[in-house]
Design an enzyme around this catalytic site. Structure first.
Site, PDB file in Angstrom:
ATOM      1  N   LYS A 122       0.840  -1.196   0.000  1.00 25.39           N
ATOM      2  CA  LYS A 122       0.000   0.000   0.000  1.00 25.39           C
ATOM      3  C   LYS A 122       0.878   1.251   0.000  1.00 25.39           C
ATOM      4  CE  LYS A 122      -4.035   1.689   2.643  1.00 25.39           C
ATOM      5  NZ  LYS A 122      -4.944   1.342   3.768  1.00 25.39           N
ATOM      6  N   SER A 178      -9.696   1.359   2.678  1.00 21.37           N
ATOM      7  CA  SER A 178      -8.803   2.281   1.998  1.00 21.37           C
ATOM      8  C   SER A 178      -7.704   1.603   1.187  1.00 21.37           C
ATOM      9  CB  SER A 178      -8.149   3.217   3.029  1.00 21.37           C
ATOM     10  OG  SER A 178      -7.359   2.492   3.939  1.00 21.37           O
ATOM     11  N   SER A 199     -10.088  -1.603   6.449  1.00 22.20           N
ATOM     12  CA  SER A 199      -9.473  -1.231   5.174  1.00 22.20           C
ATOM     13  C   SER A 199      -8.747  -2.350   4.456  1.00 22.20           C
ATOM     14  CB  SER A 199      -8.516  -0.047   5.379  1.00 22.20           C
ATOM     15  OG  SER A 199      -9.237   1.116   5.678  1.00 22.20           O
TER      16      SER A 199
END
Length: 436
Positions: free
Chosen positions: A65, A141, A165
């Protein structure tokens, strides 16, 4: 003769060829590490040829990420205002450990700005669509993390989970997502949202791959736990508000999965936790823990209205700046007490089972066009997953079988019981594969 598995370099090049074709419209990766990934793949192949493998992660293609530090570059955390930030001097601890385990780090994946929202939209980037239906959202996310695993451009992707997330994009894209007990995996070098809630977890196409990546990042022995028999397993089902507004296909497949577990010998029992959820809602009435802590992380720039920041991030964080330290301390003390009560509640069971999310991925056009619908969608996406974060538990999302649009079965385990939860998830995963 059985077909020989491609080498790490061969597999990497196959993926890079796919990414080259769509280079002009890339929406999943924000950065690719072409040179270092090729070097890492070649090194993994040399170790394999010499019989010197570093373990089951060696040579696997891993994406991370866009909030993990990589030495020599600014960590953006999905935000263009960090493009001039001071470059990281070291890799994040989890990135160091992944490299040491032989992972081939292919690149960084798209995320929502500062990891604060769950639908999967970031106004600074083109919309990254759901891997199963490009007209639908991918969740957040860790948006790109769910897509890249589902589409096969990574074997494993590493995300962060503060309210769901990792598990939300896993469920919406039909892959496995694991949220460990908070702080079990080191957070150093990961851009924070809420230090009390942030967890670092893997997404993959199997529980085994999640278990391998989790062990590497936690600094534990690198092995897949032995599956725990479903026979006699006590599964608590917290029917109540977490089951409201559930779409029928998800409800049907969830019930089918429970019946399959029961047929395999598991004991299914009701376990109400609505009172604890209500108490947590009351405790956080002045603001969510993530909102309050996030407002402190970003306090220096929140009043600067000239900055180009997603207003869905800026507005709620700015509002939480006014929450006093005394109110915050009281909230965290109340949270600790409620977490102890939840631990007592779950102690009578081996795991809780519930839908990861009550709905399938909505249409991108619908959430973009209607702010009220966007907020309603985000509330539903976070409702079930955030329970594990609020009460400091471990949780994993498994793909529900037989759905045209993906959904997730979430298993929740006690604080610190991560490896046992993974062992139980292995058995449930095997059962679900037979229900398709």
């Amino acid at each position: 003769m059985p077909q020989q598995e491609p080498s790490a370099r061969e597999k990497l090049e196959q993926i890079l060829t796919r990414l080259t074709v769509r280079k002009a419209d890339e929406r999943v990766f924000t950065k690719l590490y072409l040179e270092t990934a090729r070097d890492e793949a070649d090194a993994a192949d040399r170790r394999s040829a010499q019989g010197a493998s570093r373990g089951p992660l060696d040579g696997r293609i891993v994406s991370i990420k866009d909030l993990f530090d990589v030495a020599g570059e600014a960590t953006l955390a999905g935000s263009i205002i960090r493009q001039t930030a001071t470059p990281a001097t070291n890799d994040a601890v989890v990135v160091e450990r992944l490299r040491a385990g032989g992972a081939v780090i292919i690149g960084k994946t798209l995320m929502t700005e500062f990891a604060f929202t769950a639908v999967g939209l970031n106004p600074h980037y083109r919309v990254a669509a759901n891997a199963i239906d490009p007209n639908r959202v991918a969740g957040g996310s860790s948006t790109g993390a769910g897509i890249t695993v589902a589409e096969g451009t990574s074997d494993i992707s590493i995300g962060s989970d503060t309210g769901g997330s990792v598990r939300i994009p896993a469920a919406l894209n039909g892959v496995v997502g694991f949220k460990p007990t908070a702080k079990r995996v080191p957070l150093e070098g990961a851009f924070p949202l809420s230090p009390s809630l942030d967890s670092i977890g893997p997404l993959a196409r199997s529980v085994a791959d999640c278990a391998i990546a989790d062990a590497v990042m936690a600094g534990e022995a690198i092995a897949v736990p032995e599956a725990v028999s479903l026979s006699g397993l006590r599964i608590g089902v917290p029917h109540g508000q977490l089951f409201a507004a559930m779409e029928k296909p998800i409800a049907d497949r969830f019930e089918q999965s429970l019946k399959g577990c029961e047929k395999a010998g598991a004991v299914i029992a009701e376990c109400s936790i609505d009172d604890l959820i209500d108490a947590m809602a009351d405790a956080t009435s002045a603001g969510s823990i993530a909102g309050i802590e996030g407002s402190r992380v970003h306090a220096e720039w929140l009043h600067d209205e000239t900055l180009d920041v997603d207003q869905r991030v800026r507005r709620p964080l700015l509002a939480r700046l006014s929450v006093s330290q005394a109110v915050y301390i009281n909230l965290m003390q109340r949270r600790q007490a409620l977490a102890r009560q939840m631990d007592q509640r779950i102690a009578d069971f081996d795991i809780f089972a519930l839908p990861t999310i009550p709905i399938a991925a909505p249409l991108i056009a619908s959430v973009v066009a209607n702010e009220a619908f966007y907020k309603h969608t985000e509330s539903l996406l976070l409702r079930n997953t955030q329970v594990a974060n609020q009460f400091d538990l471990a949780a994993i999302s498994l793909p529900l079988p037989g759905l045209s649009l993906p959904g997730g079965l979430m298993l929740v385990g006690r604080h610190g019981a991560d490896r046992r939860l993974l062992a139980m998830a292995l058995s449930v995963e095997q059962l679900l594969s037979k229900l398709v």
